[in-house]
Scaffold this motif. Structure first.
Motif, PDB file in Angstrom:
ATOM      1  N   ASP A 275      12.633  -9.576  -1.759  1.00 12.31           N
ATOM      2  CA  ASP A 275      12.010  -8.267  -1.605  1.00 12.31           C
ATOM      3  C   ASP A 275      13.120  -7.234  -1.510  1.00 12.31           C
ATOM      4  OD1 ASP A 275       9.302  -8.915  -1.571  1.00 12.31           O
ATOM      5  OD2 ASP A 275       9.229  -9.206   0.591  1.00 12.31           O
TER       6      ASP A 275
ATOM      7  N   LEU B  91       6.310  -6.755   1.421  1.00 10.52           N
ATOM      8  CA  LEU B  91       5.932  -6.208   0.124  1.00 10.52           C
ATOM      9  C   LEU B  91       5.244  -7.246  -0.744  1.00 10.52           C
ATOM     10  CD1 LEU B  91       9.151  -4.157  -0.704  1.00 10.52           C
ATOM     11  CD2 LEU B  91       7.026  -3.341   0.329  1.00 10.52           C
TER      12      LEU B  91
ATOM     13  N   ALA C   7      13.597  -3.044   3.312  1.00  4.31           N
ATOM     14  CA  ALA C   7      12.519  -2.234   3.884  1.00  4.31           C
ATOM     15  C   ALA C   7      13.028  -0.833   4.207  1.00  4.31           C
ATOM     16  CB  ALA C   7      11.998  -2.898   5.152  1.00  4.31           C
ATOM     17  N   ALA C   8      12.099   0.115   4.202  1.00  6.45           N
ATOM     18  CA  ALA C   8      12.439   1.491   4.567  1.00  6.45           C
ATOM     19  C   ALA C   8      12.766   1.549   6.059  1.00  6.45           C
ATOM     20  CB  ALA C   8      11.274   2.412   4.240  1.00  6.45           C
ATOM     21  N   SER C   9      13.624   2.442   6.433  1.00  6.78           N
ATOM     22  CA  SER C   9      14.008   2.609   7.834  1.00  6.78           C
ATOM     23  C   SER C   9      12.775   2.916   8.677  1.00  6.78           C
ATOM     24  CB  SER C   9      15.025   3.742   7.933  1.00  6.78           C
ATOM     25  OG  SER C   9      15.391   3.937   9.278  1.00  6.78           O
ATOM     26  N   GLY C  10      12.608   2.201   9.800  1.00  7.78           N
ATOM     27  CA  GLY C  10      11.479   2.421  10.692  1.00  7.78           C
ATOM     28  C   GLY C  10      10.177   1.787  10.228  1.00  7.78           C
ATOM     29  N   CYS C  11      10.232   0.956   9.218  1.00  8.74           N
ATOM     30  CA  CYS C  11       9.029   0.326   8.666  1.00  8.74           C
ATOM     31  C   CYS C  11       8.349  -0.561   9.718  1.00  8.74           C
ATOM     32  CB  CYS C  11       9.421  -0.501   7.447  1.00  8.74           C
ATOM     33  SG  CYS C  11       8.032  -1.347   6.688  1.00  8.74           S
ATOM     34  N   GLN C  12       7.028  -0.456   9.861  1.00 13.28           N
ATOM     35  CA  GLN C  12       6.272  -1.258  10.821  1.00 13.28           C
ATOM     36  C   GLN C  12       5.648  -2.482  10.149  1.00 13.28           C
ATOM     37  OE1 GLN C  12       6.150  -0.641  14.181  1.00 13.28           O
ATOM     38  NE2 GLN C  12       7.745   0.822  13.643  1.00 13.28           N
ATOM     39  N   ALA C  13       5.104  -2.334   8.946  1.00 14.47           N
ATOM     40  CA  ALA C  13       4.507  -3.439   8.187  1.00 14.47           C
ATOM     41  C   ALA C  13       5.266  -3.521   6.867  1.00 14.47           C
ATOM     42  CB  ALA C  13       3.018  -3.195   7.944  1.00 14.47           C
ATOM     43  N   CYS C  14       6.365  -4.270   6.873  1.00 12.36           N
ATOM     44  CA  CYS C  14       7.343  -4.192   5.790  1.00 12.36           C
ATOM     45  C   CYS C  14       7.169  -5.233   4.688  1.00 12.36           C
ATOM     46  CB  CYS C  14       8.751  -4.324   6.373  1.00 12.36           C
ATOM     47  SG  CYS C  14       9.070  -3.082   7.634  1.00 12.36           S
TER      48      CYS C  14
END
Length: 121
Positions: free
Chosen positions: A86, A98, A89-96
């Motif tokens: 994958d 994909l 993940a974006a910074s601060g992602c909670q449900a990462c």
């Protein structure tokens, strides 16, 4: 992954730390090519590799494998591995998550069909 050999311990210079398969010290174990790849004259492994296959959302991809008992194979076990990456993940992602991919194996033949979920689905 399928041919990894477990380690009994990890050398920490002054001592040996006990280890067991899949722990944080050894992961999948020691790489063993003779247990991982078909090597002519050295083992009876058979392999099927599917690489760079794109799978779209909600799509199913099926690979059919037949264990060839004609050429000396006397093993009835089948090992399967599903590997993908994958993007970060974006910074601060909670449900990462994909890509939510599931591997299952249907064993057919002999009048029975059994479904196996290697990752405990």
């Amino acid at each position: 992954l399928n041919g990894g050999q477990p380690l009994t311990g990890i050398d920490n210079v002054s001592s040996t730390k006990p280890s067991s398969p899949y722990d944080s010290a050894q992961g999948f174990g020691r790489v063993s090519l003779i247990d991982s790849l078909p090597l002519s004259g050295a083992n009876l492994l058979q392999a099927k590799i599917v690489d760079r296959t794109e799978i779209a959302n909600d799509e199913t991809h099926t690979v059919t494998v037949q264990i060839d008992k004609q050429n000396g194979c006397d093993i009835s076990d089948l090992s399967a591995t599903l590997v993908w990456t994958d993007p970060p993940a974006a910074s601060g992602c909670q449900a990462c998550l994909l890509n939510d991919l599931d591997l299952y194996i249907d064993r057919v033949g002999g009048g029975n069909a059994d479904r196996h979920y290697p990752n405990g689905h």
